[in-house]
Design a protein around this motif. Structure first.
Motif, mmCIF file in Angstrom:
data_model
loop_
_atom_site.group_PDB
_atom_site.id
_atom_site.type_symbol
_atom_site.label_atom_id
_atom_site.label_comp_id
_atom_site.label_asym_id
_atom_site.label_seq_id
_atom_site.Cartn_x
_atom_site.Cartn_y
_atom_site.Cartn_z
ATOM 1 N N ARG A 18 0.820 -0.999 -0.053
ATOM 2 C CA ARG A 18 -0.239 -0.158 -0.164
ATOM 3 C C ARG A 18 0.877 1.362 0.019
ATOM 4 O O ARG A 18 0.656 2.199 -0.674
ATOM 5 N N TYR A 19 1.930 1.404 0.916
ATOM 6 C CA TYR A 19 2.866 2.505 0.664
ATOM 7 C C TYR A 19 3.513 2.745 -0.484
ATOM 8 O O TYR A 19 3.731 3.678 -0.805
ATOM 9 N N ALA A 20 3.951 1.528 -0.972
ATOM 10 C CA ALA A 20 4.538 1.843 -2.253
ATOM 11 C C ALA A 20 3.601 2.244 -3.440
ATOM 12 O O ALA A 20 4.231 3.070 -4.190
ATOM 13 N N TYR A 21 2.438 1.494 -3.669
ATOM 14 C CA TYR A 21 1.734 2.267 -4.533
ATOM 15 C C TYR A 21 1.235 3.560 -4.196
ATOM 16 O O TYR A 21 0.932 4.547 -5.351
ATOM 17 N N TRP A 22 0.808 3.717 -3.112
ATOM 18 C CA TRP A 22 0.259 5.386 -2.591
ATOM 19 C C TRP A 22 1.563 6.280 -3.065
ATOM 20 O O TRP A 22 1.209 7.370 -3.609
ATOM 21 N N ASP A 23 2.905 6.016 -2.723
ATOM 22 C CA ASP A 23 3.859 6.784 -3.089
ATOM 23 C C ASP A 23 4.036 7.122 -4.397
ATOM 24 O O ASP A 23 3.954 8.238 -4.760
ATOM 25 N N VAL A 24 4.238 5.959 -5.166
ATOM 26 C CA VAL A 24 4.616 6.099 -6.524
ATOM 27 C C VAL A 24 3.360 6.617 -7.468
ATOM 28 O O VAL A 24 3.618 7.538 -8.372
ATOM 29 N N PHE A 25 2.240 6.182 -7.145
ATOM 30 C CA PHE A 25 1.063 6.852 -7.916
ATOM 31 C C PHE A 25 0.771 8.505 -7.611
ATOM 32 O O PHE A 25 0.197 9.106 -8.352
ATOM 33 N N ALA A 26 1.249 8.668 -6.449
ATOM 34 C CA ALA A 26 1.167 10.094 -6.021
ATOM 35 C C ALA A 26 2.454 11.005 -6.769
ATOM 36 O O ALA A 26 2.250 12.170 -6.794
#
Length: 486
Positions: free
Chosen positions: A299-307
């Protein structure tokens, strides 16, 4: 036995040749749009980092080779390490980093396999695996405690730069879990000394939890891109901090750091250099707390990158400390923590590559974060959807597999091919061809467990993915010729 030896030699030769091909792309640089990283020849570089803080101190040569080969196979192209965790630091061979204090002219004595010879070996082995070493030059606590001053930092910086300026796989990292206003003169001296000699490598700063390096160094001439540390706390876990730079109950909203970094000018690429680690106690310091799981680190990885991040760094409680039986643990219960070797098999460590592979499947440099893709009211906290898109594709990460309304008009094409990607496996399911407009999607196979994933919608005239494709293509070995006898 002879056949086995020849086979292993062939594998190593293939690996070395193709890693050298990677370095032929040229040095790393910031992209023209100031948001991403790329090689000199224009090839995109998606930073996928592992956290191997204590590798220089804890691992011998054979273990270094094993660890870095596992990182390569799991898709990592950066490993962040602490060059000096203490002053002096001592490695597994009993060699000191500073045998004569800050007289760096005597730091690499003749006739022994020195601390710095071992650091050379780590860097060279990483290069053979196509991996950059993120060199945290000295941990922040050592600066805070006065174990290095401005003049010593200059001497140390010159030593490092002269030794490693011609290595292809170096990224310099100032800081180390510390605010930038603690002895900033030391950081400026160290960074400037390195940059005055080494013109080949990028440089950044690793800050304290819940801070971004842009807060202190947005205009520093030596910083090429920014890092933030979203940290290890759950929603509402304030833990009594008076100096708390974010609102309560936003602790896990890692996506907010991208915009907060880009409020500082000039805009530079940014990434989360320390999110919550897999298997570490939630909040770090209480071993009785629950542990962050693979679904959390995804979750952290996708939230970070998609942001809008230019990549992401993963961490594991056991790997970052290189824990082994008989060693005390910094976070958890002594004697009950998993060894770093066993942790290399954990799900989160082996799932990060699906994110990298996904991002590199599509035109990379045109990608922007765009929440307007999500039609209607978005959810909060774990129900928040986050979207990123290019000109002809859009991606929406959905942690709880909730029903979602998506505006397909945000990208080109009168019709869209749509897939669902399971974030835990990289498996694809083709959902069909959809007309333009706002369409509602309910991810398949929803159950009581976390089944997070990504909705992928692509202009139907584009062929980034095929309709019968079952998983995202694995790019972790894409620079290596396939050896069918391996």
């Amino acid at each position: 036995m002879k056949k086995i030896i020849l086979l292993l030699t062939g594998i190593c030769f293939s690996l070395t040749v193709n890693a050298q091909n990677l370095w032929k792309n040229g040095r790393l640089k910031v992209s023209d749009n100031q948001r991403y990283l790329q090689f000199e020849n224009g090839r995109p570089f998606f930073w996928l980092g592992d956290t191997g803080w204590l590798m220089p101190e804890k691992l011998d040569r054979s273990k270094v080779g094993y660890y870095l080969s596992k990182c390569r196979r799991a898709g990592y192209n950066v490993v962040q390490v602490q060059v000096l965790n203490g002053v002096p630091s001592v490695n597994c061979y009993g060699q000191l980093s500073n045998p004569f204090g800050w007289d760096m002219s005597k730091a690499d004595p003749e006739g022994v396999y020195s601390y710095w010879d071992h650091m050379d070996y780590i860097i060279d082995t990483a290069a053979r695996n196509g991996i950059f070493i993120g060199m945290v030059t000295i941990w922040g606590s050592q600066v805070k405690n006065g174990n290095i001053n401005e003049d010593q930092a200059k001497a140390y910086g010159r030593f490092l730069a002269e030794r490693y300026k011609d290595k292809p796989n170096i990224i310099w990292i100032m800081g180390g879990d510390i605010p930038g206003d603690v002895h900033p003169e030391v950081w400026h001296a160290l960074a400037t000394a390195i940059k005055s000699i080494d013109h080949n490598h990028l440089m950044t700063y690793h800050p304290r939890g819940r801070f971004t390096s842009a807060r202190w160094f947005s205009n520093a001439p030596w910083i090429d891109f920014h890092m933030y540390q979203s940290g290890h706390r759950r929603y509402g876990q304030r833990m009594g901090n008076a100096d708390y730079p974010i609102p309560d109950n936003t602790e896990e909203d890692v996506w907010m750091y991208v915009d907060s970094t880009w409020k500082y000018k000039p805009i530079k690429p940014v990434l989360d250099a320390e999110p919550s680690y897999e298997a570490i106690p939630i909040g770090l310091h209480d071993p009785n707390e629950g542990r962050w799981k693979d679904c959390d680190v995804r979750r952290y990885a996708y939230w970070d990158v998609f942001a809008g991040c230019c990549g992401h760094t993963y961490g594991h409680n056991s790997i970052m400390q290189m824990l082994e039986p008989g060693h005390g643990t910094g976070y958890g219960r002594d004697g009950e923590e998993k060894s770093w070797i066993d942790a290399l098999e954990d799900p989160g460590f082996n799932q990060m590559k699906f994110l990298k592979n996904l991002m590199l499947t599509f035109p990379y440099m045109e990608r922007v974060s765009d929440q307007s893709v999500i039609a209607g009211k978005n959810g909060a906290q774990y129900d928040r959807l986050i979207a990123t898109r290019g000109k002809s594709y859009l991606l929406v990460y959905n942690y709880h597999s909730n029903c979602m309304a998506i505006d397909l008009r945000k990208v080109s094409g009168g019709k869209k091919n749509v897939w669902w990607m399971d974030a835990a496996s990289g498996k694809l399911k083709y959902l069909g061809e959809y007309a333009n407009g706002v369409q509602t999607f309910t991810p398949l196979n929803v159950s009581d467990k976390i089944e997070d994933g990504v909705l992928i919608a692509v202009d139907a005239t584009k062929t980034y993915l095929s309709i019968d494709q079952k998983e995202i293509n694995d790019l972790s070995l894409s620079d290596r010729n396939r050896n069918l006898n391996e």
